[in-house]
Write a protein that holds these residues in place. Structure first.
Motif, PDB file in Angstrom:
ATOM      1  N   PHE A  58       0.906  -1.596  -0.275  1.00 30.81           N
ATOM      2  CA  PHE A  58      -0.003  -0.172   0.342  1.00 30.81           C
ATOM      3  C   PHE A  58       0.438   1.807   0.237  1.00 30.81           C
ATOM      4  N   SER A  59       2.188   1.373   0.982  1.00 31.04           N
ATOM      5  CA  SER A  59       2.187   2.723   0.840  1.00 31.04           C
ATOM      6  C   SER A  59       3.453   3.063  -0.685  1.00 31.04           C
ATOM      7  N   GLN A  60       3.647   1.835  -1.025  1.00 29.00           N
ATOM      8  CA  GLN A  60       4.227   2.057  -2.930  1.00 29.00           C
ATOM      9  C   GLN A  60       2.886   2.685  -3.680  1.00 29.00           C
ATOM     10  N   ILE A  61       2.055   1.849  -3.612  1.00 29.36           N
ATOM     11  CA  ILE A  61       1.327   1.939  -4.678  1.00 29.36           C
ATOM     12  C   ILE A  61       0.331   3.759  -4.452  1.00 29.36           C
ATOM     13  N   THR A 118      -2.609  -3.266 -11.504  1.00 25.80           N
ATOM     14  CA  THR A 118      -1.880  -4.262 -12.070  1.00 25.80           C
ATOM     15  C   THR A 118      -0.957  -4.199 -11.662  1.00 25.80           C
ATOM     16  N   GLU A 119      -0.234  -2.403 -11.418  1.00 29.78           N
ATOM     17  CA  GLU A 119       0.615  -2.113 -10.724  1.00 29.78           C
ATOM     18  C   GLU A 119       0.867  -3.443  -8.826  1.00 29.78           C
ATOM     19  N   LEU A 120      -0.424  -3.415  -8.666  1.00 24.52           N
ATOM     20  CA  LEU A 120      -0.023  -3.233  -7.014  1.00 24.52           C
ATOM     21  C   LEU A 120      -0.311  -5.331  -6.639  1.00 24.52           C
ATOM     22  N   GLN A 121      -0.743  -6.154  -7.848  1.00 28.63           N
ATOM     23  CA  GLN A 121      -0.524  -7.132  -7.993  1.00 28.63           C
ATOM     24  C   GLN A 121       1.478  -7.002  -8.356  1.00 28.63           C
ATOM     25  N   TYR A 122       2.051  -6.622  -9.471  1.00 28.89           N
ATOM     26  CA  TYR A 122       3.417  -6.398  -9.262  1.00 28.89           C
ATOM     27  C   TYR A 122       4.381  -6.575  -8.322  1.00 28.89           C
ATOM     28  N   ILE A 123       3.764  -5.199  -7.822  1.00 34.64           N
ATOM     29  CA  ILE A 123       4.348  -4.747  -5.974  1.00 34.64           C
ATOM     30  C   ILE A 123       4.446  -6.303  -5.124  1.00 34.64           C
ATOM     31  N   ILE A 124       2.636  -6.475  -5.260  1.00 39.04           N
ATOM     32  CA  ILE A 124       3.182  -7.633  -4.134  1.00 39.04           C
ATOM     33  C   ILE A 124       3.601  -9.171  -4.386  1.00 39.04           C
ATOM     34  N   HIS A 125       4.251  -8.788  -5.509  1.00 36.47           N
ATOM     35  CA  HIS A 125       4.805 -10.417  -5.598  1.00 36.47           C
ATOM     36  C   HIS A 125       6.677 -10.024  -5.885  1.00 36.47           C
ATOM     37  N   LYS A 126       6.115  -8.336  -5.996  1.00 40.11           N
ATOM     38  CA  LYS A 126       7.971  -8.071  -5.746  1.00 40.11           C
ATOM     39  C   LYS A 126       8.314  -8.460  -4.417  1.00 40.11           C
ATOM     40  N   LEU A 127       7.401  -8.575  -3.235  1.00 43.28           N
ATOM     41  CA  LEU A 127       7.215  -8.121  -1.805  1.00 43.28           C
ATOM     42  C   LEU A 127       7.534  -9.279  -1.356  1.00 43.28           C
ATOM     43  N   GLY A 128       7.515 -10.399  -2.305  1.00 41.77           N
ATOM     44  CA  GLY A 128       7.544 -11.921  -1.375  1.00 41.77           C
ATOM     45  C   GLY A 128       6.468 -12.656  -1.213  1.00 41.77           C
ATOM     46  N   GLY A 129       4.601 -11.620  -2.412  1.00 44.32           N
ATOM     47  CA  GLY A 129       4.331 -12.613  -1.596  1.00 44.32           C
ATOM     48  C   GLY A 129       3.552 -14.209  -3.134  1.00 44.32           C
ATOM     49  N   ALA A 157      -2.302  -9.984  -0.230  1.00 47.55           N
ATOM     50  CA  ALA A 157      -1.440 -10.648  -0.443  1.00 47.55           C
ATOM     51  C   ALA A 157      -1.477 -12.305   0.147  1.00 47.55           C
ATOM     52  N   SER A 158      -1.715 -13.423  -0.003  1.00 45.91           N
ATOM     53  CA  SER A 158      -1.010 -14.374  -0.526  1.00 45.91           C
ATOM     54  C   SER A 158       0.018 -15.228   0.451  1.00 45.91           C
ATOM     55  N   TYR A 159       0.000 -15.344   1.545  1.00 42.76           N
ATOM     56  CA  TYR A 159       1.724 -15.970   1.511  1.00 42.76           C
ATOM     57  C   TYR A 159       1.047 -17.796   2.467  1.00 42.76           C
ATOM     58  N   ASN A 160       1.773 -18.067   1.599  1.00 41.09           N
ATOM     59  CA  ASN A 160       1.602 -20.147   1.989  1.00 41.09           C
ATOM     60  C   ASN A 160       0.330 -20.227   1.336  1.00 41.09           C
ATOM     61  N   GLY A 161      -0.755 -19.866   0.525  1.00 38.01           N
ATOM     62  CA  GLY A 161      -1.696 -20.138   0.476  1.00 38.01           C
ATOM     63  C   GLY A 161      -2.715 -19.635   1.288  1.00 38.01           C
ATOM     64  N   TYR A 162      -2.284 -18.884   2.507  1.00 41.22           N
ATOM     65  CA  TYR A 162      -3.126 -17.681   3.403  1.00 41.22           C
ATOM     66  C   TYR A 162      -3.508 -16.164   3.198  1.00 41.22           C
ATOM     67  N   CYS A 163      -4.429 -16.046   3.164  1.00 51.10           N
ATOM     68  CA  CYS A 163      -4.380 -14.411   2.684  1.00 51.10           C
ATOM     69  C   CYS A 163      -4.082 -13.416   3.710  1.00 51.10           C
ATOM     70  N   SER A 164      -4.106 -12.400   3.574  1.00 52.86           N
ATOM     71  CA  SER A 164      -4.557 -11.154   4.181  1.00 52.86           C
ATOM     72  C   SER A 164      -4.972 -10.605   3.455  1.00 52.86           C
ATOM     73  N   ASP A 165      -6.522  -9.421   3.736  1.00 55.49           N
ATOM     74  CA  ASP A 165      -7.318  -8.716   3.540  1.00 55.49           C
ATOM     75  C   ASP A 165      -7.050  -6.397   4.317  1.00 55.49           C
ATOM     76  N   MET A 166      -6.837  -5.957   3.456  1.00 52.94           N
ATOM     77  CA  MET A 166      -6.789  -4.341   3.562  1.00 52.94           C
ATOM     78  C   MET A 166      -7.656  -3.392   3.015  1.00 52.94           C
ATOM     79  N   THR A 167      -8.331  -2.769   3.326  1.00 52.02           N
ATOM     80  CA  THR A 167      -9.353  -1.596   2.400  1.00 52.02           C
ATOM     81  C   THR A 167      -8.524  -0.082   3.012  1.00 52.02           C
ATOM     82  N   ARG A 168      -8.038   1.040   2.109  1.00 52.38           N
ATOM     83  CA  ARG A 168      -8.003   2.193   2.558  1.00 52.38           C
ATOM     84  C   ARG A 168      -8.819   2.824   1.320  1.00 52.38           C
ATOM     85  N   THR A 169      -9.375   3.967   1.988  1.00 49.31           N
ATOM     86  CA  THR A 169      -9.628   5.043   1.066  1.00 49.31           C
ATOM     87  C   THR A 169      -8.607   6.605   1.537  1.00 49.31           C
ATOM     88  N   PHE A 170      -8.310   6.832   0.076  1.00 48.92           N
ATOM     89  CA  PHE A 170      -7.491   8.204   0.336  1.00 48.92           C
ATOM     90  C   PHE A 170      -8.286   9.137  -0.684  1.00 48.92           C
TER      91      PHE A 170
END
Length: 358
Positions: free
Chosen positions: A152-155, A170-181, A220-233
């Protein structure tokens, strides 16, 4: 490896449990595959059956106490399951009634009736076991949430007028993978301007404009487990109405989190957020529940809803995500992920919630 004995203690009286869904096979074994049969047994090694595509990769499960078998030419997976049941004299077989299609269930009936094996629904017992997380599962979900916060901080550096909702997703998906997701927990929601009034808006080719609210709901998903967050800005100064809505949602969310505790019901947690939004005149625009648990699935029990009497117990997760959505105007949702512990509640989401104006 999950405590299979625990499952049998909460399941109906069965001799074995057959797991066929991809997500529950992974839950019990830690191994991801698109095909396989898992036969959970009480007093001996549980059996994982798969085909040559996965057999070599699955052999490591033997180190975790599983009996790993490869489907033989001309022999169906269900026929191998029947052979296992005959070997142990099983007469009652638990199955995932919550996961099967009608067609799949029909096929099972034909096979197991011929073996005089009774099928016993066990889907809810599996779901109940999945509610409370092991320390390993907590570690995976915490890691996934950490990646999500960093993403989120990067997007925020990418979002500007002229960029489309689809480009942000699309960019967010790329960032998640780069960060290890290891992937996305679910399809990312990116909504801007009037689209933010749609709680589960699909990203479109709409370009973000100056003055727009932008809601991003992702994980992001990590080893098959989910996370979840929402922000409005906001990209540029928001309108007075949108700023007011934001502050009401933020207060509702913070109030619910502050009053969360182990042992409260989902209904009670929901009420802390909902009553504040109602008191400010926006009750009709808060159109969903306050939160849900997660794990292998993005939506799991228990829930924080006005209909839920389920208690939030230690080592369970719950999101807190109140929102206000006004058609033709816009909407705001703010979501954090909480870990319930016996004597405390840990907010795993670290991203700033104070109003952000880019």
């Amino acid at each position: 490896m999950k405590d299979i004995a625990k499952l049998f203690s909460i399941a109906p009286d069965v001799d074995a449990i057959l797991v066929t869904s991809e997500k529950n096979r992974r839950y019990f074994t830690g191994f991801a595959s698109t095909f396989g049969y898992l036969v959970l047994l009480k007093d001996r090694a549980s059996v994982f059956i798969t085909d040559p595509r996965y057999f070599e990769m699955a052999e490591f499960l033997a180190n975790d106490g599983f009996d790993v078998r490869q489907i033989e030419n001309g022999v169906s997976g269900l026929a191998m399951v029947c052979s296992i049941l005959r070997d142990i004299g099983a007469k009652r077989l638990g199955f995932e009634d919550t996961e099967l299609t009608v067609s799949e269930f029909g096929s099972m009936i034909k096979v197991f009736e011929s073996e005089k094996v009774a099928l016993v629904p066990c889907g809810e017992a599996i779901n109940k076991m999945r509610r409370t997380k092991t320390e390993e599962e907590i570690e995976y979900i915490t890691k996934a949430q950490s990646i999500t916060d960093k993403a989120f901080s990067q997007i925020l550096n990418f979002v500007k007028p002229g960029v489309t909702e689809l480009e942000v997703a699309t960019e967010l998906q790329y960032i998640i993978h780069k960060l290890g997701g290891h992937g996305l927990a679910f399809d990312t929601i990116v909504a801007s301007g009037v689209n933010t009034s749609k709680p589960h808006a699909h990203p479109t080719e709409k370009a973000i404009e100056h003055g727009d609210a932008v809601t991003i709901d992702f994980g992001a998903s990590y080893n098959g487990y989910c996370s979840d967050m929402t922000r409005t800005f906001f990209v540029g100064e928001p309108s007075e109405q949108m700023r007011s809505i934001y502050n009401i949602v933020l207060l509702a969310q913070k109030t619910a989190i502050k009053n969360a505790y182990c042992g409260m019901t989902g209904k009670e947690l929901d009420s802390w957020a909902r009553e504040l939004i109602v008191a400010n005149g926006y009750g009709q625009y808060f159109t969903h529940s306050t939160g849900h648990s997660l794990g292998i699935d993005i939506h799991e029990e228990p829930r924080a809803s006005k209909l839920s009497d389920d208690k939030l117990l230690a080592n369970q997760f719950i999101t807190v995500e109140p929102g206000i959505y006004i058609p033709g105007v816009g909407g705001v949702r703010i979501e954090d992920l909480l870990l319930i512990k016996e004597d405390t509640v840990i907010d795993l989401t670290t991203s700033d919630k104070n109003i952000i104006i880019l």
